[in-house]
Design an enzyme around this catalytic site. Structure first.
Site, mmCIF file in Angstrom:
data_model
loop_
_atom_site.group_PDB
_atom_site.id
_atom_site.type_symbol
_atom_site.label_atom_id
_atom_site.label_comp_id
_atom_site.label_asym_id
_atom_site.label_seq_id
_atom_site.Cartn_x
_atom_site.Cartn_y
_atom_site.Cartn_z
ATOM 1 N N LYS A 157 7.992 -6.231 11.491
ATOM 2 C CA LYS A 157 7.186 -5.643 10.420
ATOM 3 C C LYS A 157 8.007 -4.765 9.487
ATOM 4 C CE LYS A 157 3.061 -2.827 9.652
ATOM 5 N NZ LYS A 157 2.043 -1.961 10.274
ATOM 6 N N ARG B 29 1.827 8.300 7.000
ATOM 7 C CA ARG B 29 2.040 8.228 8.445
ATOM 8 C C ARG B 29 3.526 8.087 8.756
ATOM 9 N NH1 ARG B 29 -1.482 3.219 9.991
ATOM 10 N NH2 ARG B 29 -0.706 2.556 7.954
ATOM 11 N N PHE C 74 3.810 -9.056 -9.587
ATOM 12 C CA PHE C 74 4.837 -10.003 -9.155
ATOM 13 C C PHE C 74 5.270 -10.836 -10.359
ATOM 14 C CE2 PHE C 74 3.337 -8.770 -5.100
ATOM 15 C CZ PHE C 74 4.239 -9.198 -4.137
ATOM 16 N N LYS D 264 0.815 -1.221 0.000
ATOM 17 C CA LYS D 264 0.000 0.000 0.000
ATOM 18 C C LYS D 264 0.850 1.273 0.000
ATOM 19 C CE LYS D 264 -2.517 0.850 3.692
ATOM 20 N NZ LYS D 264 -2.116 -0.390 4.325
ATOM 21 N N THR E 122 4.058 1.622 -0.779
ATOM 22 C CA THR E 122 4.834 1.653 -2.018
ATOM 23 C C THR E 122 3.969 2.161 -3.169
ATOM 24 O OG1 THR E 122 6.226 -0.164 -1.256
ATOM 25 C CG2 THR E 122 6.176 0.248 -3.629
ATOM 26 N N TRP F 145 7.326 -0.566 -7.638
ATOM 27 C CA TRP F 145 8.440 -1.054 -6.821
ATOM 28 C C TRP F 145 9.699 -1.195 -7.687
ATOM 29 C CZ3 TRP F 145 12.128 -4.720 -6.222
ATOM 30 C CH2 TRP F 145 12.688 -4.843 -4.947
ATOM 31 N N PHE G 297 -4.058 -0.804 7.009
ATOM 32 C CA PHE G 297 -4.604 -2.150 6.787
ATOM 33 C C PHE G 297 -5.574 -2.175 5.607
ATOM 34 C CE2 PHE G 297 -3.626 -2.609 11.488
ATOM 35 C CZ PHE G 297 -2.447 -3.301 11.262
ATOM 36 N N ALA H 210 -3.988 1.390 13.334
ATOM 37 C CA ALA H 210 -5.189 1.300 12.512
ATOM 38 C C ALA H 210 -6.194 0.291 13.051
ATOM 39 C CB ALA H 210 -4.817 0.923 11.079
#
Length: 582
Positions: free
Chosen positions: A131, A120, A407, A97, A99, A435, A327, A299
């Site tokens: 994480k 954030r 991907f 998200k 990225t 990415w 999230f 969140a």
């Protein structure tokens, strides 16, 4: 080029296509890419946004605080377009998200748009835990990445000290005669620290004799779970923040009346500690697009969005503003719409929902080890999760665009099927390769976002009215957003709701605390679960921030470290070069 994400390894790899076969090509890690960035001086970025020199407070060459005077000077200027980035229900397969938010912003800049991104601030705890940080990844990052993921400009430290000042004043009041008649057993205000430290979750304080305080049980939460952080992100200015601090409920008297930070006369000192933290932080992306990074509430137990101050200011400075919510859309986007937009008077123009083929196949029942194999049936079944998020965004009157985070294992058949399913669900869809390619990999997505803004006007409205009872608001979220058949309440939750409504807090919005891994309150129910109920086991009051928190399932407010924390791999050499930070 595409990215492959393996959560079991620290290696980041790229693939390139040669004769239809994907080949491995070594590329730098996220931190190496960030360290090689050619950043512009932050004053240059500020000038490009028409921010005046005396409105900029430099924190070195590449970071700055922006004065609240900017918004006051520009408050009558029309707002830019607001783009929210959210995601499907998270899985271990990864979604991307932040990225996507950064890459989309750079792509809009490449198309000649005046754009900013609002994100954030990362917490130190996850950065040193498992994480990781929250500055994007690959060639779609905000920089200086090391600073952003570490101490940055000290905002979270300010939150920590403002919170703990209030905690100290509560215990001092108990020690000094307890004139407010506080029942120590009802004190809800714990302490905070910005680290993952499970040993501090439950503690006993005041030991060591009469001179050392009143003994009682308490504990620590992580700083970003503090109500002070939620207040920071929902305040319009410093005086609004002070007023929110005044309303914070820290416990109850022996006859059940709430005791506030204002009763303890702590709110002025708390606001003083936050006088700089309330100003948004200006940095940039790898492609020198301006970024505000400010605030970072949890969140799943708070509203999970960056600050109102940053978003409002950005909307006066840029024609397009990209922001994100925590999230999946059932948690972050719902709270963005029902809480942040309501308090800030914001109107989102479009919502981008980030998904991956891999994650949708996992929602369709495929084990993580088999996600590389083509499986159209599992993708079709897992799409129900994305379909529900698209439906939910529509309930707020906001058009949706799906970003497929690419991907290397995605097959042509899978991508074609996903495009077909998204179009049938009424959403524009685009492949995102930010990415691997930065803004260039997000041009198709940016074009679809612009097209949607131009052709599908937003008719934004909150899901519920504040006049509804607390239970009616909870029921509306559970049934309409989660798809539950109904809501059950424990006896403790029932009593808390009755008490809060009797105290006059019934008109506050609701911030559901729920697992992020499922629409239900059972994290094992993937996809789009049906025939389930939600159980509210506890209800908390965040009177300062301005919301009620119904808690479902086990929600952790102080994470722990894994067996081998990320901190074991992070280092700095004699020249100040940081390694191992992602």
């Amino acid at each position: 080029m595409y990215r492959i994400s393996l959560l079991t390894t620290l290696l980041d790899v790229h693939f390139f296509e040669m004769g239809g076969v994907f080949k491995l090509a070594s590329i730098p890690s996220d931190i190496e890419i960030a360290q090689a960035a050619k950043m512009k001086p932050v004053m240059e970025l500020a000038r490009g946004l028409n921010i005046e020199e005396d409105e900029v407070e430099l924190y070195g060459k590449y970071k700055a605080k922006i004065s609240l005077d900017v918004y006051r000077r520009l408050k009558d200027k029309p707002d830019g377009k607001l783009i929210l980035v959210t995601a499907i229900t998270p899985t271990p397969a990864g979604e991307g998200k932040t990225t996507t938010s950064v890459g989309l912003t750079d792509a809009l800049a490449r198309l000649g748009k005046k754009v900013m991104v609002c994100l954030r601030e990362p917490s130190l705890g996850p950065s040193f835990g498992i994480k990781g940080g929250a500055a994007g990844g690959g060639y779609a990052q905000v920089v200086p990445m090391e600073d952003i993921n570490l101490h940055f400009t000290g905002d979270i430290h300010a939150v920590t000290y403002a919170h703990n000042l209030l905690a100290a004043m509560v215990d001092n009041h108990l020690q000094q005669g307890n004139a407010l008649n506080i029942d120590p057993r009802t004190v809800t205000w714990r302490r905070v620290i910005d680290l993952n430290d499970r040993a501090l979750r439950n503690i006993v304080i005041g030991l060591g004799g009469k001179a050392n305080g009143v003994p009682r049980e308490s504990g620590f939460d992580i700083s970003v779970a503090s109500e002070v952080m939620a207040c920071l992100c929902l305040a319009g200015d410093l005086m609004d923040l002070k007023e929110r601090f005044r309303r914070i409920v820290v416990g109850y008297t022996y006859d059940g009346k709430p005791v506030t930070a204002g009763d303890l006369e702590a709110h002025g000192s708390m606001a003083l500690l936050m006088k700089d933290a309330i100003k948004p932080n200006l940095v940039q992306t790898l492609e020198n697009t301006p970024a505000f990074i400010h605030g970072g509430p949890f969140a799943n137990i708070a509203h999970g969005c960056n600050s109102i101050v940053a978003t409002r200011t950005a909307l006066k400075l840029a024609d397009y503003v990209v922001t994100e919510a925590g999230f999946g859309a059932d948690l972050g986007a719902e709270k963005f719409y029902d809480v942040k937009c309501r308090y800030a008077g914001l109107k989102p123009d479009v919502t981008v929902i980030v998904a991956t083929v891999r994650a949708l196949k996992m929602h369709g029942g495929v084990p993580k080890g088999e996600l590389a194999n083509e499986n159209l049936e599992a993708l079709r079944l897992g799409f129900e999760n994305l379909e529900k998020h698209i439906e939910n965004v529509g309930k707020f009157g906001v058009p949706a665009v799906v970003a497929i985070n690419a991907f290397p294992t995605d097959t042509e058949a899978e991508l074609n099927l996903l495009y077909e399913l998204c179009n049938k669900a009424g959403a524009e869809v685009a492949l995102s390769e930010v990415w691997a390619k930065g803004g260039a990999g997000g041009v198709e997505l940016a074009q679809k976002v612009l097209k949607t803004i131009e052709t599908k006007p937003s008719n934004f409205h909150p899901l519920y009215e504040l006049e509804l009872s607390i239970k009616e608001k909870i029921n509306k979220i559970a049934t309409e957003i989660y798809g539950a058949d109904g809501v059950n309440y424990t006896a403790d939750a029932d009593k808390a709701i009755e008490r809060f409504e009797a105290m006059g807090y019934g008109r506050l919005p609701v911030v559901m605390a729920k697992t992020q891994y499922s629409f239900s309150d059972d994290m094992t129910k993937l996809g789009r679960p049906r025939n389930f109920t939600i159980t509210v086991r506890e209800v908390r009051l965040s009177a300062g921030a301005g919301f009620i928190v119904p808690i479902t399932g086990a929600i952790m407010t102080m994470p722990g470290l894994p067996k081998r924390p990320a901190a074991c791999n992070i280092d700095i050499d004699a020249d100040g070069v940081i390694t191992g930070l992602f």
